[in-house]
Design an enzyme around this catalytic site. Sequence first.
Site, PDB file in Angstrom:
ATOM      1  N   GLY A  41      -2.339  -4.552  -2.030  1.00 18.73           N
ATOM      2  CA  GLY A  41      -1.016  -5.019  -1.600  1.00 18.73           C
ATOM      3  C   GLY A  41      -0.174  -5.433  -2.794  1.00 18.73           C
ATOM      4  N   VAL A  78       2.016  -3.696 -21.387  1.00 13.30           N
ATOM      5  CA  VAL A  78       2.562  -2.620 -22.220  1.00 13.30           C
ATOM      6  C   VAL A  78       2.984  -3.173 -23.585  1.00 13.30           C
ATOM      7  CG1 VAL A  78       4.492  -0.982 -22.432  1.00 13.30           C
ATOM      8  CG2 VAL A  78       3.278  -1.229 -20.244  1.00 13.30           C
ATOM      9  N   ASP A 111      13.913  -4.501 -18.197  1.00 13.37           N
ATOM     10  CA  ASP A 111      14.648  -4.748 -16.951  1.00 13.37           C
ATOM     11  C   ASP A 111      13.751  -4.757 -15.703  1.00 13.37           C
ATOM     12  OD1 ASP A 111      17.104  -5.331 -15.785  1.00 13.37           O
ATOM     13  OD2 ASP A 111      17.458  -3.245 -15.200  1.00 13.37           O
ATOM     14  N   ARG A 141      -3.678   1.828  -1.385  1.00 13.64           N
ATOM     15  CA  ARG A 141      -5.089   1.601  -1.087  1.00 13.64           C
ATOM     16  C   ARG A 141      -5.700   3.003  -1.083  1.00 13.64           C
ATOM     17  NH1 ARG A 141      -2.560  -2.536   2.252  1.00 13.64           N
ATOM     18  NH2 ARG A 141      -3.009  -4.533   1.269  1.00 13.64           N
ATOM     19  N   ASP A 146      -9.393  -8.632  -4.971  1.00 14.09           N
ATOM     20  CA  ASP A 146     -10.849  -8.468  -5.055  1.00 14.09           C
ATOM     21  C   ASP A 146     -11.293  -7.023  -4.863  1.00 14.09           C
ATOM     22  OD1 ASP A 146     -11.846 -10.934  -5.681  1.00 14.09           O
ATOM     23  OD2 ASP A 146     -11.993 -11.612  -3.604  1.00 14.09           O
ATOM     24  N   GLY A 147     -10.646  -6.308  -3.927  1.00 14.47           N
ATOM     25  CA  GLY A 147     -10.994  -4.899  -3.693  1.00 14.47           C
ATOM     26  C   GLY A 147     -10.777  -4.097  -4.962  1.00 14.47           C
ATOM     27  N   SER A 148      -9.635  -4.316  -5.584  1.00 15.06           N
ATOM     28  CA  SER A 148      -9.312  -3.604  -6.827  1.00 15.06           C
ATOM     29  C   SER A 148     -10.307  -3.977  -7.931  1.00 15.06           C
ATOM     30  CB  SER A 148      -7.890  -3.959  -7.273  1.00 15.06           C
ATOM     31  OG  SER A 148      -6.989  -3.686  -6.219  1.00 15.06           O
ATOM     32  N   THR A 202      -1.987 -11.002  -5.925  1.00 15.86           N
ATOM     33  CA  THR A 202      -1.899 -10.971  -4.456  1.00 15.86           C
ATOM     34  C   THR A 202      -1.166 -12.224  -3.988  1.00 15.86           C
ATOM     35  OG1 THR A 202      -3.129 -11.276  -2.397  1.00 15.86           O
ATOM     36  CG2 THR A 202      -4.310 -11.839  -4.387  1.00 15.86           C
ATOM     37  N   ASP A 228      -1.789 -13.792  -1.448  1.00 14.96           N
ATOM     38  CA  ASP A 228      -2.700 -14.629  -0.642  1.00 14.96           C
ATOM     39  C   ASP A 228      -3.389 -15.752  -1.421  1.00 14.96           C
ATOM     40  OD1 ASP A 228      -2.107 -13.001   1.479  1.00 14.96           O
ATOM     41  OD2 ASP A 228      -3.953 -11.835   1.376  1.00 14.96           O
ATOM     42  N   ASP A 275      -6.187 -15.608  -2.743  1.00 13.11           N
ATOM     43  CA  ASP A 275      -7.550 -15.671  -2.202  1.00 13.11           C
ATOM     44  C   ASP A 275      -8.590 -15.053  -3.132  1.00 13.11           C
ATOM     45  OD1 ASP A 275      -6.712 -13.062  -1.920  1.00 13.11           O
ATOM     46  OD2 ASP A 275      -7.514 -12.803   0.094  1.00 13.11           O
ATOM     47  N   ARG A 291      13.981 -23.738  11.254  1.00 12.30           N
ATOM     48  CA  ARG A 291      14.068 -25.145  11.637  1.00 12.30           C
ATOM     49  C   ARG A 291      15.489 -25.532  12.056  1.00 12.30           C
ATOM     50  NH1 ARG A 291      12.083 -30.489  10.571  1.00 12.30           N
ATOM     51  NH2 ARG A 291      10.242 -29.825   9.445  1.00 12.30           N
ATOM     52  N   ARG A 345      -4.427 -12.524   6.060  1.00 17.50           N
ATOM     53  CA  ARG A 345      -5.354 -12.020   7.071  1.00 17.50           C
ATOM     54  C   ARG A 345      -6.660 -12.804   7.044  1.00 17.50           C
ATOM     55  NH1 ARG A 345      -4.253  -6.025   7.314  1.00 17.50           N
ATOM     56  NH2 ARG A 345      -4.855  -6.089   5.144  1.00 17.50           N
ATOM     57  N   ARG A 389       9.529 -20.771  20.748  1.00 16.37           N
ATOM     58  CA  ARG A 389       9.765 -19.406  20.287  1.00 16.37           C
ATOM     59  C   ARG A 389       8.731 -19.053  19.206  1.00 16.37           C
ATOM     60  NH1 ARG A 389      12.601 -19.432  24.137  1.00 16.37           N
ATOM     61  NH2 ARG A 389      14.834 -18.962  24.268  1.00 16.37           N
ATOM     62  N   GLN A 405       7.710 -11.655   3.037  1.00 17.20           N
ATOM     63  CA  GLN A 405       6.961 -12.525   2.115  1.00 17.20           C
ATOM     64  C   GLN A 405       6.396 -11.776   0.909  1.00 17.20           C
ATOM     65  OE1 GLN A 405       4.398 -15.337   4.888  1.00 17.20           O
ATOM     66  NE2 GLN A 405       4.916 -13.422   5.892  1.00 17.20           N
TER      67      GLN A 405
HETATM   68  P1  ADP Z   1      -6.957  -5.776  -2.984  1.00 17.70           P
HETATM   69  O1  ADP Z   1      -7.218  -5.285  -4.360  1.00 17.70           O
HETATM   70  O2  ADP Z   1      -5.593  -6.350  -2.801  1.00 17.70           O
HETATM   71  O3  ADP Z   1      -8.070  -6.653  -2.456  1.00 17.70           O
HETATM   72  P2  ADP Z   1      -7.989  -3.585  -1.345  1.00 17.70           P
HETATM   73  O4  ADP Z   1      -9.147  -4.338  -0.815  1.00 17.70           O
HETATM   74  O5  ADP Z   1      -7.204  -2.725  -0.410  1.00 17.70           O
HETATM   75  O6  ADP Z   1      -6.876  -4.511  -2.025  1.00 17.70           O
HETATM   76  O7  ADP Z   1      -8.534  -2.689  -2.560  1.00 17.70           O
HETATM   77  C1  ADP Z   1      -7.676  -1.848  -3.290  1.00 17.70           C
HETATM   78  C2  ADP Z   1      -8.403  -0.592  -3.664  1.00 17.70           C
HETATM   79  O8  ADP Z   1      -9.526  -0.921  -4.491  1.00 17.70           O
HETATM   80  C3  ADP Z   1      -9.022   0.185  -2.498  1.00 17.70           C
HETATM   81  O9  ADP Z   1      -8.111   1.011  -1.857  1.00 17.70           O
HETATM   82  C4  ADP Z   1     -10.097   0.995  -3.207  1.00 17.70           C
HETATM   83  O10 ADP Z   1      -9.536   2.115  -3.846  1.00 17.70           O
HETATM   84  C5  ADP Z   1     -10.560   0.010  -4.268  1.00 17.70           C
HETATM   85  N1  ADP Z   1     -11.757  -0.656  -3.743  1.00 17.70           N
HETATM   86  C6  ADP Z   1     -11.816  -1.599  -2.775  1.00 17.70           C
HETATM   87  N2  ADP Z   1     -13.085  -1.954  -2.505  1.00 17.70           N
HETATM   88  C7  ADP Z   1     -13.872  -1.205  -3.311  1.00 17.70           C
HETATM   89  C8  ADP Z   1     -15.275  -1.089  -3.513  1.00 17.70           C
HETATM   90  N3  ADP Z   1     -16.140  -1.815  -2.798  1.00 17.70           N
HETATM   91  N4  ADP Z   1     -15.713  -0.215  -4.437  1.00 17.70           N
HETATM   92  C9  ADP Z   1     -14.848   0.528  -5.164  1.00 17.70           C
HETATM   93  N5  ADP Z   1     -13.516   0.471  -5.011  1.00 17.70           N
HETATM   94  C10 ADP Z   1     -13.020  -0.381  -4.123  1.00 17.70           C
HETATM   95  O1  F6P Z   2      -3.159  -9.213   0.795  1.00 19.15           O
HETATM   96  C1  F6P Z   2      -1.781  -9.370   0.929  1.00 19.15           C
HETATM   97  C2  F6P Z   2      -1.356  -9.149   2.361  1.00 19.15           C
HETATM   98  O2  F6P Z   2       0.044  -9.269   2.449  1.00 19.15           O
HETATM   99  C3  F6P Z   2      -2.019 -10.036   3.401  1.00 19.15           C
HETATM  100  O3  F6P Z   2      -1.468 -11.324   3.466  1.00 19.15           O
HETATM  101  C4  F6P Z   2      -1.812  -9.251   4.649  1.00 19.15           C
HETATM  102  O4  F6P Z   2      -2.789  -9.570   5.597  1.00 19.15           O
HETATM  103  C5  F6P Z   2      -1.961  -7.835   4.173  1.00 19.15           C
HETATM  104  O5  F6P Z   2      -1.691  -7.845   2.775  1.00 19.15           O
HETATM  105  C6  F6P Z   2      -1.047  -6.858   4.852  1.00 19.15           C
HETATM  106  O6  F6P Z   2      -1.206  -5.640   4.244  1.00 19.15           O
HETATM  107  P1  F6P Z   2      -0.391  -4.321   4.569  1.00 19.15           P
HETATM  108  O7  F6P Z   2       0.661  -4.639   5.559  1.00 19.15           O
HETATM  109  O8  F6P Z   2       0.143  -3.867   3.253  1.00 19.15           O
HETATM  110  O9  F6P Z   2      -1.418  -3.377   5.094  1.00 19.15           O
END
Ligand code: ADP
Ligand code: F6P
Length: 319
Positions: free
Chosen positions: A11, A24, A59, A72, A103-105, A125, A127, A129, A154, A171, A243, A251
């Site tokens: 994200g 860079v 810029d 992703r 963390d995924g990245s 991110t 989040d 997190d 408000r 999430r 509401r 965000q």
């Molecule tokens: P974030 O980096 O924000 O946590 P994602 O969890 O979507 O976002 O991860 C981003 C990208 O990182 C994924 O689309 C994938 O290409 C790579 N990735 C995520 N998890 C793994 C994993 N377990 N092993 C290798 N690559 C991963």
């Molecule tokens: O990780 C950032 C974040 O904006 C989370 O807060 C949210 O749950 C998620 O990404 C939404 O991701 P997308 O709409 O890009 O799939």
Amino acid sequence: MKTIAVLTSGGDAPGMNAAVRAVVRTAISLGMTVKGVRRGYNGLIEGDIVDLDVRSVSDIIHRGGTVLYTARSPKFKTEEGMQQAIENCKKHGIEGIVVIGGDGSYRGARDLSLRGIPCVGVPGTIDNDISSTEYTIGFDTAMNTAMEMVDKIRDTAQSHDRCSVVEVMGRRAGYLALQCGIAVGATAIMVPEIETKLSDVITKIQDTQKTGKKHFIIVVAEGIGGVEQMAKEIEEATGIETRATILGHVQRGGNPTVRDRVAATQLGYAAVKLLSKGIGNRVVGIKKDEIVDYDIYEALNMKKPFDDDMYEVAHTTSI
Ligand code: ADP
Ligand code: F6P
């Protein structure tokens, strides 16, 4: 290293551009050549790789989003995708990569490092997190955006003596909800980390009503969800018109705040310094306002405790 690359992944987050700029400029000042990989790991697989010079990142320090685009990439998790990515690194002479993401990245960066392409992860991110850092690029901007939006909600809640249930992003994490909730003076904050019953929120609304409160803001993290249903139940139980609003992707955008621009610049700089010494398989982060770095494996196994004290502060001051 003579040539490094930079990519943004997962994200997007405001401040990612400031990090790209820092990467860079730091690399060039250390005598290295820099390539920009577009759309995260997809760009490595597809060879969508461009040369970057000092002026390519002019810029952009103040812009939200990411000029390198992000994605992703499910294919990157496959052996075939990984091999294509490695081949493209070789083809473009890429000896190290700065990966800006969550963390995924970082998992992807670890896998690449293990296969001979040293990577350094930079936390990006909204989040906040990521366990290996107290702060992630984008968090401050997102909190301020959410706060401004809830301030506007408000105004109208106050005019109508209403209750507003507002969903903010996150999430799996409630850091954004917690701090935004404190900043807007929410009557209650619901986060995935702490179990809260709607009946307790309703009781709180009724208790504060007894002492003269007439409008109410309930901040709910995305991970809890269900704000429309909650609004219905609150209205039924209290008789207060209620509401629901989902703030959503507003965000994720907008010009980064001072904090995000400065943190991104420091973190991008630190990441390149590591690569320039031939050090990879690391992530950079912030601990007690200092820049730190950890082994990626260690970083991914860290736990980030939820700030129960801050939650208590929110609860106590919202009576
Ligand atoms: P974030 O980096 O924000 O946590 P994602 O969890 O979507 O976002 O991860 C981003 C990208 O990182 C994924 O689309 C994938 O290409 C790579 N990735 C995520 N998890 C793994 C994993 N377990 N092993 C290798 N690559 C991963
Ligand atoms: O990780 C950032 C974040 O904006 C989370 O807060 C949210 O749950 C998620 O990404 C939404 O991701 P997308 O709409 O890009 O799939």
